[in-house]
Design a protein around this motif. Sequence first.
Motif, mmCIF file in Angstrom:
data_model
loop_
_atom_site.group_PDB
_atom_site.id
_atom_site.type_symbol
_atom_site.label_atom_id
_atom_site.label_comp_id
_atom_site.label_asym_id
_atom_site.label_seq_id
_atom_site.Cartn_x
_atom_site.Cartn_y
_atom_site.Cartn_z
ATOM 1 N N GLY A 9 0.811 -1.201 0.000
ATOM 2 C CA GLY A 9 0.000 0.000 0.000
ATOM 3 C C GLY A 9 0.851 1.261 0.000
ATOM 4 N N GLY A 10 0.186 2.410 -0.152
ATOM 5 C CA GLY A 10 0.911 3.668 -0.135
ATOM 6 C C GLY A 10 0.081 4.842 -0.596
ATOM 7 N N LEU A 11 0.746 5.997 -0.717
ATOM 8 C CA LEU A 11 0.150 7.252 -1.158
ATOM 9 C C LEU A 11 0.688 7.599 -2.535
ATOM 10 N N LEU A 12 -0.192 7.908 -3.488
ATOM 11 C CA LEU A 12 0.238 8.246 -4.833
ATOM 12 C C LEU A 12 -0.782 9.131 -5.521
ATOM 13 N N GLN A 13 -0.384 9.709 -6.670
ATOM 14 C CA GLN A 13 -1.235 10.615 -7.423
ATOM 15 C C GLN A 13 -2.118 9.865 -8.416
ATOM 16 N N PRO A 14 -3.234 10.489 -8.841
ATOM 17 C CA PRO A 14 -4.078 9.862 -9.861
ATOM 18 C C PRO A 14 -3.279 9.471 -11.100
ATOM 19 N N LEU A 85 -4.857 4.506 -11.253
ATOM 20 C CA LEU A 85 -5.608 4.700 -10.017
ATOM 21 C C LEU A 85 -6.282 6.074 -9.982
ATOM 22 N N THR A 86 -7.452 6.114 -9.356
ATOM 23 C CA THR A 86 -8.229 7.335 -9.184
ATOM 24 C C THR A 86 -8.517 7.545 -7.707
ATOM 25 N N PRO A 87 -8.941 8.767 -7.319
ATOM 26 C CA PRO A 87 -9.285 8.990 -5.915
ATOM 27 C C PRO A 87 -10.368 8.043 -5.402
ATOM 28 N N GLU A 88 -11.236 7.565 -6.288
ATOM 29 C CA GLU A 88 -12.286 6.637 -5.878
ATOM 30 C C GLU A 88 -11.734 5.277 -5.451
ATOM 31 N N ASP A 89 -10.476 5.004 -5.768
ATOM 32 C CA ASP A 89 -9.840 3.754 -5.343
ATOM 33 C C ASP A 89 -9.260 3.851 -3.935
ATOM 34 N N THR A 90 -9.294 5.032 -3.331
ATOM 35 C CA THR A 90 -8.769 5.204 -1.985
ATOM 36 C C THR A 90 -9.564 4.348 -1.000
ATOM 37 N N ALA A 91 -8.863 3.485 -0.269
ATOM 38 C CA ALA A 91 -9.524 2.554 0.646
ATOM 39 C C ALA A 91 -8.474 1.745 1.382
ATOM 40 N N THR A 92 -8.927 1.033 2.401
ATOM 41 C CA THR A 92 -8.128 -0.016 3.005
ATOM 42 C C THR A 92 -8.443 -1.313 2.268
ATOM 43 N N TYR A 93 -7.418 -1.986 1.784
ATOM 44 C CA TYR A 93 -7.579 -3.205 0.997
ATOM 45 C C TYR A 93 -7.257 -4.419 1.857
ATOM 46 N N PHE A 94 -8.123 -5.429 1.783
ATOM 47 C CA PHE A 94 -7.989 -6.654 2.561
ATOM 48 C C PHE A 94 -7.985 -7.868 1.638
ATOM 49 N N CYS A 95 -7.108 -8.824 1.896
ATOM 50 C CA CYS A 95 -7.191 -10.118 1.243
ATOM 51 C C CYS A 95 -7.827 -11.122 2.199
ATOM 52 N N ALA A 96 -8.437 -12.159 1.639
ATOM 53 C CA ALA A 96 -9.099 -13.174 2.449
ATOM 54 C C ALA A 96 -9.126 -14.485 1.683
ATOM 55 N N THR A 97 -8.673 -15.564 2.318
ATOM 56 C CA THR A 97 -8.715 -16.878 1.685
ATOM 57 C C THR A 97 -10.121 -17.462 1.749
ATOM 58 N N PHE A 98 -10.417 -18.356 0.805
ATOM 59 C CA PHE A 98 -11.690 -19.072 0.796
ATOM 60 C C PHE A 98 -11.478 -20.445 0.162
ATOM 61 N N SER A 99 -12.485 -21.316 0.286
ATOM 62 C CA SER A 99 -12.419 -22.639 -0.307
ATOM 63 C C SER A 99 -13.740 -22.979 -0.971
ATOM 64 N N GLY A 113 -4.970 -5.901 6.333
ATOM 65 C CA GLY A 113 -5.355 -4.707 5.597
ATOM 66 C C GLY A 113 -4.173 -3.794 5.321
ATOM 67 N N THR A 114 -4.240 -3.076 4.192
ATOM 68 C CA THR A 114 -3.218 -2.091 3.854
ATOM 69 C C THR A 114 -3.888 -0.896 3.182
ATOM 70 N N GLN A 115 -3.429 0.321 3.516
ATOM 71 C CA GLN A 115 -4.059 1.547 3.036
ATOM 72 C C GLN A 115 -3.517 1.954 1.674
ATOM 73 N N VAL A 116 -4.432 2.289 0.762
ATOM 74 C CA VAL A 116 -4.109 2.887 -0.527
ATOM 75 C C VAL A 116 -4.789 4.244 -0.587
ATOM 76 N N THR A 117 -4.008 5.308 -0.782
ATOM 77 C CA THR A 117 -4.545 6.661 -0.863
ATOM 78 C C THR A 117 -4.118 7.293 -2.179
ATOM 79 N N VAL A 118 -5.097 7.758 -2.961
ATOM 80 C CA VAL A 118 -4.863 8.358 -4.275
ATOM 81 C C VAL A 118 -5.380 9.790 -4.233
ATOM 82 N N SER A 119 -4.478 10.767 -4.356
ATOM 83 C CA SER A 119 -4.875 12.172 -4.316
ATOM 84 C C SER A 119 -3.820 13.041 -4.970
ATOM 85 N N SER A 120 -4.237 14.261 -5.364
ATOM 86 C CA SER A 120 -3.314 15.225 -5.948
ATOM 87 C C SER A 120 -2.593 16.027 -4.883
#
Length: 120
Positions: A9-14, A85-99, A113-120
Amino acid sequence: QAQPVQSGGGLLQPGGSLRLSCTAPGFTSNSCGMHWNRQGAGKQREWVSLINSDGGTAYTDSIKGRFTISTDKAKDTVYLQMNNLTPEDTATYFCATFSIPRPIPACNHWGQGTQVTVSS
């Protein structure tokens, strides 16, 4: 069972790109699938993508053509490559296993969870 560990995760521009990773011990040996989900501030959790144990993939409409899910089974790791990436993608992202066809304990774990922040 060990919990999945996330990074990338991280902070980046559109317009930028980022690759998230999720390493889940036992993912390959137990033939797990993996979901990616996200939750923006003040929003409901949203399903983003999945990959099945046979390699099949699926995506939510809002990110089709921009995100790609993949796996390195030798490393028990699943990736989410995120492009344009766009600002609308800004969120905390989670992975989850399933069967499939039934949940089993070895394939029923969430990453931290890991934070992704997209902004100018």
